[in-house]
Write a protein that holds these residues in place. Structure first.
Motif, mmCIF file in Angstrom:
data_model
loop_
_atom_site.group_PDB
_atom_site.id
_atom_site.type_symbol
_atom_site.label_atom_id
_atom_site.label_comp_id
_atom_site.label_asym_id
_atom_site.label_seq_id
_atom_site.Cartn_x
_atom_site.Cartn_y
_atom_site.Cartn_z
ATOM 1 N N MET A 196 36.899 16.095 28.896
ATOM 2 C CA MET A 196 36.690 17.201 27.967
ATOM 3 C C MET A 196 35.087 17.677 28.088
ATOM 4 O O MET A 196 35.029 18.692 28.018
ATOM 5 C CB MET A 196 36.857 16.826 26.870
ATOM 6 C CG MET A 196 36.765 17.620 25.482
ATOM 7 S SD MET A 196 37.550 17.131 23.891
ATOM 8 C CE MET A 196 37.427 18.513 23.114
ATOM 9 N N THR A 197 34.040 16.726 28.216
ATOM 10 C CA THR A 197 32.774 17.254 28.305
ATOM 11 C C THR A 197 32.517 18.042 29.558
ATOM 12 O O THR A 197 32.067 19.236 29.568
ATOM 13 C CB THR A 197 31.894 15.979 28.546
ATOM 14 O OG1 THR A 197 31.977 15.181 27.288
ATOM 15 C CG2 THR A 197 30.381 16.556 28.436
ATOM 16 N N VAL A 198 33.085 17.712 30.637
ATOM 17 C CA VAL A 198 33.152 18.614 31.929
ATOM 18 C C VAL A 198 33.726 19.823 31.662
ATOM 19 O O VAL A 198 33.095 20.981 32.239
ATOM 20 C CB VAL A 198 33.454 17.868 33.140
ATOM 21 C CG1 VAL A 198 33.495 18.583 34.232
ATOM 22 C CG2 VAL A 198 32.689 16.312 33.346
ATOM 23 N N THR A 199 34.813 19.781 31.253
ATOM 24 C CA THR A 199 35.464 21.050 30.917
ATOM 25 C C THR A 199 34.716 22.111 30.011
ATOM 26 O O THR A 199 34.887 23.226 30.469
ATOM 27 C CB THR A 199 37.117 20.808 30.500
ATOM 28 O OG1 THR A 199 37.673 20.008 31.338
ATOM 29 C CG2 THR A 199 37.893 21.920 30.398
ATOM 30 N N LEU A 200 34.464 21.716 28.948
ATOM 31 C CA LEU A 200 33.771 22.354 27.677
ATOM 32 C C LEU A 200 32.401 22.885 28.428
ATOM 33 O O LEU A 200 31.934 24.150 28.179
ATOM 34 C CB LEU A 200 33.705 21.934 26.491
ATOM 35 C CG LEU A 200 34.877 21.532 25.722
ATOM 36 C CD1 LEU A 200 34.559 20.854 24.536
ATOM 37 C CD2 LEU A 200 35.683 22.556 25.686
ATOM 38 N N LYS A 201 31.643 22.090 29.259
ATOM 39 C CA LYS A 201 30.471 22.570 29.901
ATOM 40 C C LYS A 201 30.643 23.676 30.670
ATOM 41 O O LYS A 201 29.719 24.708 30.853
ATOM 42 C CB LYS A 201 29.723 21.535 30.595
ATOM 43 C CG LYS A 201 28.303 21.368 30.715
ATOM 44 C CD LYS A 201 27.610 21.068 29.542
ATOM 45 C CE LYS A 201 26.213 21.306 29.497
ATOM 46 N NZ LYS A 201 25.658 21.051 28.155
ATOM 47 N N LYS A 202 31.853 23.697 31.567
ATOM 48 C CA LYS A 202 32.001 25.011 32.225
ATOM 49 C C LYS A 202 32.807 25.969 31.729
ATOM 50 O O LYS A 202 32.973 27.214 32.199
ATOM 51 C CB LYS A 202 32.839 24.384 33.524
ATOM 52 C CG LYS A 202 32.246 23.323 34.294
ATOM 53 C CD LYS A 202 33.242 23.072 35.453
ATOM 54 C CE LYS A 202 32.800 22.021 36.419
ATOM 55 N NZ LYS A 202 33.478 21.582 37.392
#
Length: 1020
Positions: free
Chosen positions: A671-677
């Motif tokens: 989720m962190t990787v997805t929201l960062k992008k």
């Protein structure tokens, strides 16, 4: 040749006759080239391009290079309006706009199209060139209102005989009609009107107007209140237009007006540049002052052609080169030269091999528009036919770490310069931290720091028999981090305990225990000696050796730390599966067999007194014998407490905990990787996307903390100490330097202190180099010497209080940098936001460490955070820190076929096999470092970092300097030797004559000519 030689002769030889020999050498080079041409060894097409430049390029060099100190030209917002017939009224309707890319009003007229690259027909560019040759060009016109400008244009057309005086009122009437922008929709619009835009044969629908008879304008004039129907001041819609956020503050406008009328027999063309940008009321969609105006009115029947010409001039106005020409042009010919240069850059696509209706998406990365004036005329071929001078011939930027690491040769010279460099920025280091982005950075780094403090605190407690534990780790992190962020040279660096320090503490405690030496007192003296040694390194500018750490060493070190974070996070997660194992042997058919019973102890083997003692301490108030106790009703903990035994297949099985821990771990990371992008996605407005991206870590943690609370499983939680006291009972908060060890220990402790100093120096300075990379665009400078000074001072403070030692943490510092990156807010539609730099301030670091210190009071809140969630944050830190590391990119190249490999610059210059060989060397070095850090030899880890520098030096014998320049960096000594050679050459020239400066210029010119000749002939 004669012209060029004459210039050189007049420039140098006439100044000083002592330069005769140098000029003869220069002439000899030209005779040599001429001879090679005649003998066929040299081609005229291989001559330097500056000898075969087109006349247009020469003219542009003259006008653009006239004044090098002028300010850069403003960004141009270009709007194209077309003449439309709405009922009985004429009006100008906005049809397209440009900032960098084109946006069209869709056929329905209800929305803007996606930004796209303008595709122009070659014919429209030639027609535009003809329009500028035959039309009116007014440069630096004094204009204050649109009616006055229109009158000046018409007056000049009449003076030049381009139109008759009888057309004055009609043209003025048309040009002063109101402008309807896309933000202002028509009040009434029928379905028939909506359908008109879809028909019209081959003509462009936007120009499909009802023919107006010559009498209609006069009729409208008589029924209108005035000739001027355009608003004199910007309307409310213009002032509130949100599109202004996409336009830079200093931007100016260029307006393009095209249309067809029935009272003209030939086109009416005018190009106007105002002397001062002026706001012309309702002319432009946004309240931006207008600097340029292009008008094209023509006879009926050529609407599509007029439209394409308007798009051509609008596209030219947002082109970087032509906009410079438009601002600095002195006459009509300069503008035409700008078009000719633009045509030299044009790439033609065959009409049968692509669909002109396809809109080309803007590139993710726009190539730099900054170029030398000498490159004019060389981009897309030259008159000599040599072809383009590609960027492949340009060498990469040399390895430079800035003046911060310059050797001063004075006592504390580097430290004094660091203080002078950072002192002016000190106030801004605080007030620039007041930004919403800082909140997300504080939450992110805070969670990383407390997780790190708990992990290393627990390990230190095991290694030192609780002389240092979690409480000391929290207090030391808060104290050292706060002081460092307040007074250091680079406050973006985050201090933390590291693996090599942990190994050293473990070996030191075992040595002290085995030899009867007091551990805390010995450690205090090592800290004091190490502090003195650090101060000595600062005073002698020893940080200068960091210049010899090239990308090879930096990437090896940072990759190792990143992989340590990744592996530790995965190990912790795997440990959860061992502690809470999954029942692999579970079979649903035998579900009745899965139970756990508590069996009473065997009375014959029990001691009655002991059991009665246990029962007397039980929570139950039983006074009967132990054999009357119902053991089957006891809980698991009670059964073990009272001496019972557990029997059954499910006794050691805790359902769902391992799987739930994995969901929390991997879910937080994903989720962190997805929201960062998410800021690059197409959903929601830009500000909301950026806000979600900035708070991605916090949102991910809160989401999975909520999920854990909703499910209600007993997953392992974050444990924070609640009592402010030392972990080990019997020790205080201060360590006395004397009284427990023999006197010789105070002196001998300087030997292990030297190892600690090397460890801290290498770890601190390499991390600082990585943080201060030029890719991060830091503007406030750094302070290597000042940072090392405070790390040494904090070592003494922590040693006196019995707290762990701290040094720069590479991965957490990189994460701190990433969380504070700034991007342009006024990016043009279709343009990716530009990276502006990092929000350099001290506030986030100070808040992080203050929160760490008060975490013992936040224990009731922090106890709800599952440890797998924090392991997911650790995993993200490790993976994110690998981004942008060339070494990691080259590892991925090994598994890619050549046709699918990214277009990295070094792949254009270095053979692929050499790239893989260089990568293999780095992989071997990384593997050796990994093996060392996993054993007791981790204490010599800093020495192995120095070993990387030795290996890099040896690579000079395997790879050429050209290959190393692209894959790594040239060692500073190579650059130094080159400068010394140039200095020696200058001294020799000065001895030969008084005209040393001119001789140096000629020598450099001859050297450049020789290099050019060698390159063209293919010689090494």
């Amino acid at each position: 040749f004669n012209r060029h030689a004459t210039i050189c002769y007049s420039k140098y030889l006439k100044r000083n006759l002592s330069l005769l020999k140098s000029m003869l050498d220069y002439a000899l080079m030209y005779f040599l080239i001429v001879w090679e041409i005649q003998t066929g060894k040299f081609s005229i097409t291989c001559l330097p391009v500056h000898l075969t430049v087109s006349p247009a390029a020469e003219r542009l060099r003259y006008i653009l290079g006239d004044d090098e100190e002028t300010m850069p030209t403003p960004t141009l917002f270009t709007e194209m309006d077309t003449l439309q017939h709405e009922g009985d009224e004429l009006e100008w309707r906005e049809s397209a706009r440009w900032v960098k890319f084109e946006e069209k009003v869709e056929e329905g007229g209800e929305r803007w199209s996606k930004p796209h690259v303008s595709t122009l027909s070659l014919h429209s560019l030639f027609e535009l060139r003809t329009c500028l040759q035959t039309g009116t060009v007014l440069l630096d016109l004094e204009g204050y209102s649109l009616p006055q400008i229109v009158d000046d244009i018409i007056e000049r057309q009449i003076e030049e005989g381009l139109i008759g005086a009888e057309l004055r009122d009609k043209i003025s009437f048309v040009l002063l009609r109101k402008h309807r922008h896309q933000t202002k929709k028509p009040i009434h619009r029928s379905f028939a009107d909506l359908g008109k835009s879809g028909s019209g044969g081959s003509e462009c629908s936007i120009f499909k107007t009802v023919p107006v008879s010559p009498s209609i304008p006069t009729h409208i004039v008589h029924n209108s209140r005035s000739m001027n129907d355009i608003a004199e001041t910007p309307s409310t819609d213009q002032l509130k237009n949100k599109f202004m956020k996409k336009i830079p503050r200093d931007a100016e406008a260029s307006n393009v007006l095209v249309g067809e009328v029935d009272f003209l027999e030939k086109p009416f063309v005018a190009f106007v540049r105002l002397s001062q940008a002026t706001t012309l009321g309702g002319l432009t969609e946004v309240p931006v002052p207008t600097r340029f105006l292009f008008v094209l009115l023509g006879p009926l029947g050529k609407a599509k052609s007029y439209n394409e010409i308007g798009r051509a001039i609008a596209t030219l106005m947002v082109d970087d080169l032509f906009s410079d020409v438009a601002y600095k042009a002195r006459d009509r010919e300069d503008l035409i030269a700008g078009i000719d240069e633009f045509l030299d850059e044009v790439i033609v696509l065959p009409p049968g091999e692509w669909d002109p209706k396809i809109r080309i998406e803007p590139p993710k990365k726009i190539p730099s528009s900054v170029f030398s004036l000498n490159e004019l005329g060389q981009m897309n071929g030259t008159a000599g036919g040599r072809g383009p001078v590609s960027e492949d011939e340009v060498m990469p930027a040399p390895h430079e770490l800035g003046e911060e690491l310059a050797y001063t040769g004075r006592f504390c010279g580097g430290l004094i310069l660091d203080i002078k460099r950072k002192l002016p920025w000190y106030p801004s280091d605080f007030y620039e931290g007041f930004h919403i982005q800082s909140i997300s950075a504080v939450l992110f780094i805070y969670l990383g720091c407390i997780t790190n403090a708990i992990t290393f605190g627990g390990l230190l407690g095991d290694a030192t028999d609780n002389y240092q534990g979690v409480m000391e780790s929290f207090l030391g992190t808060a104290l050292a981090g706060t002081v460092f962020c307040l007074f250091s040279g680079q406050p973006l660096i985050i201090l933390s305990s590291t693996g090599p320090i942990l190994i050293f503490e473990k070996l030191l405690y075992e040595f002290s225990k085995n030899n009867g030496i007091d551990y805390m007192e010995l450690r205090l003296w090592i800290g004091m000696h190490s502090c003195v040694q650090c101060i000595f390194l600062v005073a002698t500018d020893a940080s200068y050796i960091i210049k010899y750490m090239t990308r090879f060493t930096e990437e090896g070190f940072s990759s190792l730390i990143s992989f340590i974070f990744i592996s530790d996070a995965i190990k912790k997660m795997v440990g959860a599966f061992k502690y809470y194992p999954i029942n692999i042997d579970f079979k649903s058919d035998y579900v009745t067999a899965y139970k756990c019973e508590c069996l009473a102890p065997d009375p014959s083997k029990s001691i009655l007194g002991v059991e009665h003692t246990l029962l007397s301490k039980a929570t139950y108030s039983w006074t009967v014998e132990e054999y009357t106790l119902d053991w089957t009703q006891l809980s698991k903990k009670e059964c073990v407490k009272y001496g019972g035994s557990l029997l059954g297949k499910s006794c050691k099985y805790v359902p769902d905990l391992a799987l739930m821990s994995f969901i929390l771990f991997f879910g937080t990371y994903t989720m962190t990787v997805t929201l960062k992008k998410f800021k690059f996605s197409r959903y929601f407005p830009t500000k909301l996307r950026k806000l979600i991206s900035d708070f991605s870590i916090f949102m991910s943690i809160m989401t999975f903390v909520g999920l854990d609370m909703l499910i209600g499983l007993q997953t392992p939680k974050l444990i924070v100490p609640t009592d402010f006291k030392p972990t080990r009972a019997g020790r205080g908060w201060f360590v006395m330097p004397f009284g427990k060890n023999p006197w010789w220990v105070y002196v001998a402790s300087s030997v292990p202190a030297l190892l600690v100093t090397i460890l801290i120096f290498m770890d601190q300075q390499i991390s600082a180099v990585i943080v201060n990379r030029k890719e991060n665009k830091l503007k406030k400078g750094c302070g290597y010497h000042l940072d090392l000074l405070w790390v040494g001072v904090l070592m003494v403070a922590c040693s006196f209080m019995g707290l762990p030692w701290y040094v720069a943490a590479t991965v957490i510092s990189i994460a701190h940098i990433d969380s504070l990156k700034m991007e342009s807010e006024s990016s043009a539609p279709g343009e990716q936001p530009q990276f502006l730099g990092v929000r350099e301030q001290r506030l986030t670091g100070i808040l992080v460490f203050v929160l760490t210190g008060v975490s013992i009071f936040l224990a009731p809140i922090l106890q709800f955070i599952p440890m797998p969630v924090l392991y997911g944050v650790f995993l993200y830190m490790g993976v994110a820190s690998l981004g942008g590391i060339q070494f990691w990119d080259r590892i991925k190249l090994i598994m890619m076929p050549a046709k699918h490999q990214p277009d990295f610059s070094y792949l254009r210059h270095v053979p692929l096999r050499r790239v893989h060989l260089f990568t293999l060397v780095q992989i071997v070095c990384l593997a050796v470092l990994w093996i060392l850090k996993s054993t007791f030899l981790a204490i010599i880890f800093p020495v192995m970092i120095l070993g990387l520098m030795v290996i890099r030096k040896m690579l000079d014998m395997v790879f050429s300097q050209h290959d190393l320049a692209w894959l790594d960096d040239i060692l500073p000594e190579k650059e130094k030797k080159k400068k010394e050679d140039e200095k020696n050459t200058t001294k020799k020239d000065k001895k030969k004559g008084k005209g040393g400066d001119d001789s140096e210029d000629v020598s450099v010119l001859v050297v450049r000519l020789l290099k050019e000749r060698r390159r063209l002939l293919g010689l090494k």
